[in-house]
Design an enzyme around this catalytic site. Structure first.
Site, mmCIF file in Angstrom:
data_model
loop_
_atom_site.group_PDB
_atom_site.id
_atom_site.type_symbol
_atom_site.label_atom_id
_atom_site.label_comp_id
_atom_site.label_asym_id
_atom_site.label_seq_id
_atom_site.Cartn_x
_atom_site.Cartn_y
_atom_site.Cartn_z
ATOM 1 N N ASP A 44 0.907 -1.302 0.006
ATOM 2 C CA ASP A 44 -0.153 -0.110 -0.187
ATOM 3 C C ASP A 44 0.983 1.228 -0.045
ATOM 4 O O ASP A 44 1.616 1.305 0.822
ATOM 5 C CB ASP A 44 -0.848 -0.051 1.299
ATOM 6 C CG ASP A 44 -1.913 0.892 1.446
ATOM 7 O OD1 ASP A 44 -2.917 0.982 0.696
ATOM 8 O OD2 ASP A 44 -1.344 2.459 1.725
ATOM 9 N N TYR A 49 3.066 9.845 -0.858
ATOM 10 C CA TYR A 49 4.174 9.404 0.024
ATOM 11 C C TYR A 49 5.817 9.704 -0.429
ATOM 12 O O TYR A 49 6.677 9.499 0.041
ATOM 13 C CB TYR A 49 4.022 8.016 0.328
ATOM 14 C CG TYR A 49 2.849 7.425 0.904
ATOM 15 C CD1 TYR A 49 2.026 8.434 1.418
ATOM 16 C CD2 TYR A 49 2.273 6.114 1.112
ATOM 17 C CE1 TYR A 49 0.672 8.045 2.365
ATOM 18 C CE2 TYR A 49 1.334 5.727 1.795
ATOM 19 C CZ TYR A 49 0.530 6.774 2.387
ATOM 20 O OH TYR A 49 -0.784 6.204 3.038
ATOM 21 N N LYS A 74 -2.950 5.757 -4.121
ATOM 22 C CA LYS A 74 -4.050 6.775 -3.827
ATOM 23 C C LYS A 74 -4.051 8.134 -4.559
ATOM 24 O O LYS A 74 -3.079 8.684 -5.021
ATOM 25 C CB LYS A 74 -4.000 7.191 -2.381
ATOM 26 C CG LYS A 74 -4.117 5.771 -1.640
ATOM 27 C CD LYS A 74 -3.982 6.243 0.177
ATOM 28 C CE LYS A 74 -3.668 4.757 0.664
ATOM 29 N NZ LYS A 74 -2.327 4.526 0.917
ATOM 30 N N HIS A 107 -7.844 9.670 -1.331
ATOM 31 C CA HIS A 107 -7.168 9.974 -0.172
ATOM 32 C C HIS A 107 -7.932 10.456 1.099
ATOM 33 O O HIS A 107 -7.767 10.062 2.147
ATOM 34 C CB HIS A 107 -5.631 10.395 -0.426
ATOM 35 C CG HIS A 107 -4.589 10.207 0.496
ATOM 36 N ND1 HIS A 107 -3.325 9.709 0.261
ATOM 37 C CD2 HIS A 107 -4.652 9.562 1.749
ATOM 38 C CE1 HIS A 107 -2.627 9.300 0.877
ATOM 39 N NE2 HIS A 107 -3.499 9.149 1.992
#
Length: 273
Positions: A44, A49, A74, A107
């Site tokens: 994930d 990120y 996401k 998200h």
């Protein structure tokens, strides 16, 4: 490895690896490669990120066939606000080095856009670039709004969930709607004392398991997918090894009773990013 079946028939491994805050490129690469080598088949990540490229490279270099890996990423908030859903997905796919993801999540519920964004999520699902679509950090009222307009029910709602934030009403709501709950920060995101709480440590002694294994198993017993983060191989193995025991209903309730509605992340009704 235990799997759950999503509302469109897609199978998802019940335990995955989260890579939130694995910011260093080499660390992200080695973390995912290590996880795949010890048996993880669910990874994930997210655009925000900043490690999609490293995740994709680790998957490729792992030699594990892509179709054996359940990969989630996401849609970030800025792309929701600009309406660039398809473009954002295409950019993620390019960074990940794949032509599809198994699960694409919105998200956060960006006020004023999340219903219209869901329509675009449905379009990319029908186009075949994602095996399933879902949301993250959605309260019941967000889902109520979305479901009034949706043709496709979200497959997953990824939420902050650990024993001090047990989320029982939201989990019950999701299950009633056919939406699988998935826990991020299932061990308290490194900011909680939950792993030394006497209730958890006593149960851990009984089963000769770690406190982390008990907390993860608690969520699985409730039908919640978990995506713990760990950059250490031995912890990755530990987090994955939770299928060989079961908690009693009483023990599940004991752990659930530790709930304080204590968030370590942002409240989906009040965030500024």
């Amino acid at each position: 490895m235990k799997e759950f079946i999503l509302n469109n028939g897609v199978k998802i491994p019940a335990v995955g690896l989260g890579v939130f805050r694995v910011n260093d490129a080499n660390a992200a690469y080695e973390t995912v490669k290590s996880a795949l080598s010890v048996g993880y088949r669910h990874i994930d990540t997210a655009m925000i990120y900043g490690n999609e490229e490293e995740v994709g490279k680790a998957i490729k270099d792992s030699r594990v066939p892509r179709q054996e890996i359940f990969l989630t990423t996401k849609l970030w908030n800025d792309d929701q606000r600009s309406g660039k859903v398809k473009e954002a997905l295409d950019a993620s796919l390019e960074r990940l080095g794949t032509n599809y993801v198994d699960l694409y999540l919105v998200h956060w519920p960006v006020r004023g856009t999340y219903v219209s964004v869901w329509k675009k999520m449905e379009e990319i699902y029908r186009a075949g670039k994602v095996k399933a679509i879902g949301v993250s950090n959605y309260h019941p009222h967000h889902l109520d709004d979305l479901l009034q307009e949706a043709e496709i029910v979200p497959a997953v709602n990824q939420i902050e969930c650990y024993p001090y934030l047990a989320q029982e009403p939201l989990i019950k709501y999701c299950k009633e709607k056919g939406i699988y709950p998935e826990a991020w920060g299932p061990l308290g995101a490194g900011q909680s004392d939950i792993l030394v709480h006497p209730v958890v440590t006593e149960i851990a002694k009984k089963y000769n398991k770690s406190a982390a294994q008990i907390v993860l198993r608690w969520n699985l017993e409730r039908g919640v997918i978990v995506i713990p983060k760990s950059v250490h191989k031995e912890r990755q193995i530990e987090n994955l090894t939770i299928s060989n025991f079961q908690l009693t209903d009483t023990e599940v309730k004991q752990i659930s009773s530790l709930n304080k509605d204590l968030r370590l992340g942002s409240d989906p009704d009040n965030f500024n990013f």
